[in-house]
Design a protein around this motif. Sequence first.
Motif, PDB file in Angstrom:
ATOM      1  N   CYS A 154      -4.027   1.852  -5.197  1.00  0.00           N
ATOM      2  CA  CYS A 154      -5.436   2.297  -4.796  1.00  0.00           C
ATOM      3  C   CYS A 154      -6.426   1.277  -5.591  1.00  0.00           C
ATOM      4  CB  CYS A 154      -5.738   3.799  -5.486  1.00  0.00           C
ATOM      5  SG  CYS A 154      -7.266   4.269  -5.027  1.00  0.00           S
ATOM      6  N   GLU A 181      -9.534   0.998   2.209  1.00  0.00           N
ATOM      7  CA  GLU A 181      -8.224   0.764   1.659  1.00  0.00           C
ATOM      8  C   GLU A 181      -7.303   0.235   2.203  1.00  0.00           C
ATOM      9  OE1 GLU A 181      -5.709   0.762  -1.530  1.00  0.00           O
ATOM     10  OE2 GLU A 181      -7.678   1.155  -1.727  1.00  0.00           O
ATOM     11  N   GLY A 227       0.870  -1.283   0.002  1.00  0.00           N
ATOM     12  CA  GLY A 227       0.006  -0.037   0.057  1.00  0.00           C
ATOM     13  C   GLY A 227       0.847   1.356  -0.053  1.00  0.00           C
ATOM     14  N   GLN A 235      -5.312  -3.277   2.072  1.00  0.00           N
ATOM     15  CA  GLN A 235      -3.781  -3.361   2.094  1.00  0.00           C
ATOM     16  C   GLN A 235      -3.039  -3.840   3.081  1.00  0.00           C
ATOM     17  OE1 GLN A 235      -2.491  -2.431  -0.598  1.00  0.00           O
ATOM     18  NE2 GLN A 235      -3.390  -0.924  -1.718  1.00  0.00           N
ATOM     19  N   THR A 253       0.797   6.748   0.809  1.00  0.00           N
ATOM     20  CA  THR A 253      -0.304   5.871   0.578  1.00  0.00           C
ATOM     21  C   THR A 253      -1.447   6.533  -0.046  1.00  0.00           C
ATOM     22  OG1 THR A 253      -1.401   4.369   2.072  1.00  0.00           O
ATOM     23  CG2 THR A 253      -1.179   6.319   3.052  1.00  0.00           C
ATOM     24  N   SER A 254      -2.525   5.637  -0.364  1.00  0.00           N
ATOM     25  CA  SER A 254      -3.662   6.026  -0.958  1.00  0.00           C
ATOM     26  C   SER A 254      -4.850   6.410  -0.060  1.00  0.00           C
ATOM     27  CB  SER A 254      -4.308   5.113  -2.039  1.00  0.00           C
ATOM     28  OG  SER A 254      -5.323   5.286  -2.622  1.00  0.00           O
ATOM     29  N   HIS A 297      -3.261  -2.765   6.467  1.00  0.00           N
ATOM     30  CA  HIS A 297      -2.949  -1.825   7.615  1.00  0.00           C
ATOM     31  C   HIS A 297      -3.813  -1.921   8.952  1.00  0.00           C
ATOM     32  CE1 HIS A 297      -1.621   0.895   3.993  1.00  0.00           C
ATOM     33  NE2 HIS A 297      -0.787  -0.190   3.973  1.00  0.00           N
TER      34      HIS A 297
END
Length: 385
Positions: free
Chosen positions: A161, A87, A31, A91, A43-44, A93
């Motif tokens: 993304c 997102e 990511g 990813q 990051t997105s 996170h």
Amino acid sequence: MSFTKRNTVLSPARPGHVAVQSKVEKQLAPGLRPSPLDGRPTTSTGTTSLDQLLAGHGGLPMGTCLLIEEQGTTDFSGVLLRYYAAEGLVQGHHVHLVGFPPEWKHQLPGLATPDPKSKSALSAAPLEEKMKIAWRYESLGNVSNPGFSARTESRSVATFCHSFDLSKRLATSSCKGSLQPTPSTGPPNLQHATPNPVSPFKAIIKHIKAKLETSPADIHRVVVPSLLSPTLYASRCTQPPEVLQFLHGLRALLRQYSAQLTVLITMPTSLFPRNTGLVRWMEILCDGVVELIPLLAHPGAAALSDKKDPKANEQPQGLLKIHALPVYHEKGGGGAETSAFRETLSFSLSASKGLIIKPYSLPPMEEEDHKEKSPAGTVKDDIDF
């Protein structure tokens, strides 16, 4: 006069010395990708059009905070917040949720199904049929495109993304990360009316810092929805010392863990206008400030939504103002010289494409191709005087 060969090495290399021709780049976490401006990891936000506005970084730089203000009673900022959280979970996170209960996870949008018809002819064509000069520009990527070029995407292992669909819900199998709720910020229970001596904001900062210390190699995202809203935060949280110390604590964590943490905050400006001193100080403590101004729906909006017209979803639903963006470095920058500050931006929301930000332009004047039928017994031709 001595003759020596020009191709001989005058100072031979030391034994065991190997010349390094290329630098070994450090592998980034899922990511993340380096900024095209200064190479800092970014990051997105989950919204491609919002990533393009963030000072040319192509995403939200790590160690920065973005404040999204919204007027009226709409929830466009909440949609951006759900994209940001979804997102992060996809990813892998760690997403720290402030204010909302853990059940908020079931409101996140699901991954969109890729449409094979939407692929461009360039990606479907073989490499031999492309122009020979195109190989120099394919690796650069197109910022105006939702993703990088087809050749760059094929080389990259992970997607920067993702595309989400608001009509779907995020499946548990798609979540690689974890949603971690923080201590409650709501009003105290009526049965336990005794006030808590510890500030809820201080407890949140302590909780996030403990998570960052225990997982130094993971990426963390902090989601703060509707800051200072009376439905989510106690009256004690609206006091200036409480909320300003909270933002100071978040800023300190962002600078200390600049390679692991990003923060996205939304705030209703209908309850807390921008002309107040408290909101001005809150904007100063954030790296980026964006304001959403919804437009009033015109009478024909309902008729357009009923028709299966693809242009109906492209109608602007509001205006977007940029007040501050994450800077390039401590000396300045931040896109003040870009056209994003000078031109008027608008946004539109659709279930499949998400929130799209683009320059605002008035719709073209539609010519009256058909004339109204005149009643019987009247002259149909126009009379010019």
